[in-house]
Scaffold this motif. Structure first.
Motif, mmCIF file in Angstrom:
data_model
loop_
_atom_site.group_PDB
_atom_site.id
_atom_site.type_symbol
_atom_site.label_atom_id
_atom_site.label_comp_id
_atom_site.label_asym_id
_atom_site.label_seq_id
_atom_site.Cartn_x
_atom_site.Cartn_y
_atom_site.Cartn_z
ATOM 1 N N SER A 21 0.830 -1.213 0.000
ATOM 2 C CA SER A 21 0.000 0.000 0.000
ATOM 3 C C SER A 21 0.860 1.256 0.000
ATOM 4 C CB SER A 21 -0.936 0.016 1.217
ATOM 5 O OG SER A 21 -1.853 -1.047 1.151
ATOM 6 N N PHE A 55 -5.762 5.633 6.572
ATOM 7 C CA PHE A 55 -6.243 4.466 5.836
ATOM 8 C C PHE A 55 -5.953 3.263 6.719
ATOM 9 C CE2 PHE A 55 -5.197 1.201 2.441
ATOM 10 C CZ PHE A 55 -6.527 0.887 2.198
ATOM 11 N N THR A 85 -10.682 -0.445 5.670
ATOM 12 C CA THR A 85 -10.704 -1.553 4.723
ATOM 13 C C THR A 85 -10.694 -2.888 5.462
ATOM 14 O OG1 THR A 85 -9.653 -2.467 2.736
ATOM 15 C CG2 THR A 85 -8.179 -1.687 4.476
ATOM 16 N N LYS A 105 -11.502 -5.177 0.710
ATOM 17 C CA LYS A 105 -10.358 -5.878 0.111
ATOM 18 C C LYS A 105 -10.910 -7.063 -0.673
ATOM 19 C CE LYS A 105 -6.921 -5.125 3.782
ATOM 20 N NZ LYS A 105 -6.165 -5.824 4.818
ATOM 21 N N TYR A 107 -8.763 -4.625 -3.218
ATOM 22 C CA TYR A 107 -9.048 -3.442 -4.028
ATOM 23 C C TYR A 107 -7.891 -3.247 -4.993
ATOM 24 C CZ TYR A 107 -6.130 -1.858 -0.212
ATOM 25 O OH TYR A 107 -5.134 -1.770 0.723
ATOM 26 N N LEU A 112 -7.940 2.553 -4.905
ATOM 27 C CA LEU A 112 -7.516 3.149 -3.635
ATOM 28 C C LEU A 112 -7.101 4.602 -3.846
ATOM 29 C CD1 LEU A 112 -6.711 3.090 -0.664
ATOM 30 C CD2 LEU A 112 -4.542 2.035 -1.348
#
Length: 123
Positions: A21, A55, A85, A105, A107, A112
Motif C-alpha cells: 500500500s 487508511f 478496509t 479488500k 481493491y 484506492l
C-alpha cells in the motif's frame, strides 16, 4: 515552489500488505507514513500535524481495532479523513464516523488512489 503532497497514514498489521500500500500510494503522488497498529498510529498522529487521511485495516491486534481507531481519530482530530478496509468484515455505515469511507479488500491500486483523492478533494 514544490507542490505539497497529501500525507496518508496507513495502519495495517500485515507487513507485506502495508508495504504494498505504501508503494501504491507513493506512486500515486502521496506522502505515506506506515503504522503497524492503532497504538503506533496514535503516536504518529500525536507527533505530526500534517496527516490528511488515515487508511486503516479494520481487523488488527492490539488495544483497538480499525473501527475504534476511526472513532478515536474523528473525536481527537476531526479534520482528518478516514478510509477503513477489510477482506473479512464489512463496516456498516453507522460503524464508521460520518464522512468516512469503507473500501473492501481486495481493491485495485487505482481504486484506492481514486478513493483517497476524492476524499481529500484533489483531482
Amino acid at each position: 515552489m514544490p507542490k505539497v503532497k497529501p500525507v496518508i497514514l496507513i495502519v495495517e498489521d500485515e507487513f507485506l500488505l502495508r508495504m504494498d500500500s505504501v508503494e501504491v500510494l507513493e506512486n500515486g503522488g502521496f506522502e505515506v507514513v506506515p503504522a503497524a497498529n492503532a497504538d503506533e498510529a496514535i503516536a504518529i498522529l500525536s507527533a505530526r500535524s500534517d496527516i490528511h487521511l488515515v487508511f486503516t485495516d479494520i481487523q488488527m491486534p492490539g488495544s483497538m481495532d480499525g473501527l475504534k481507531l476511526a472513532r478515536f481519530v474523528r473525536d481527537r482530530w476531526p479534520p482528518i479523513k478516514i478510509v477503513a478496509t477489510s477482506g473479512h468484515v464489512r463496516a456498516a455505515r453507522d460503524e464508521l464516523p460520518a464522512g468516512s469511507v469503507f473500501l473492501p479488500k481486495p481493491y485495485l491500486g487505482a481504486e484506492l488512489i481514486a478513493t483517497l483523492r476524492d476524499l481529500i478533494g484533489i483531482a
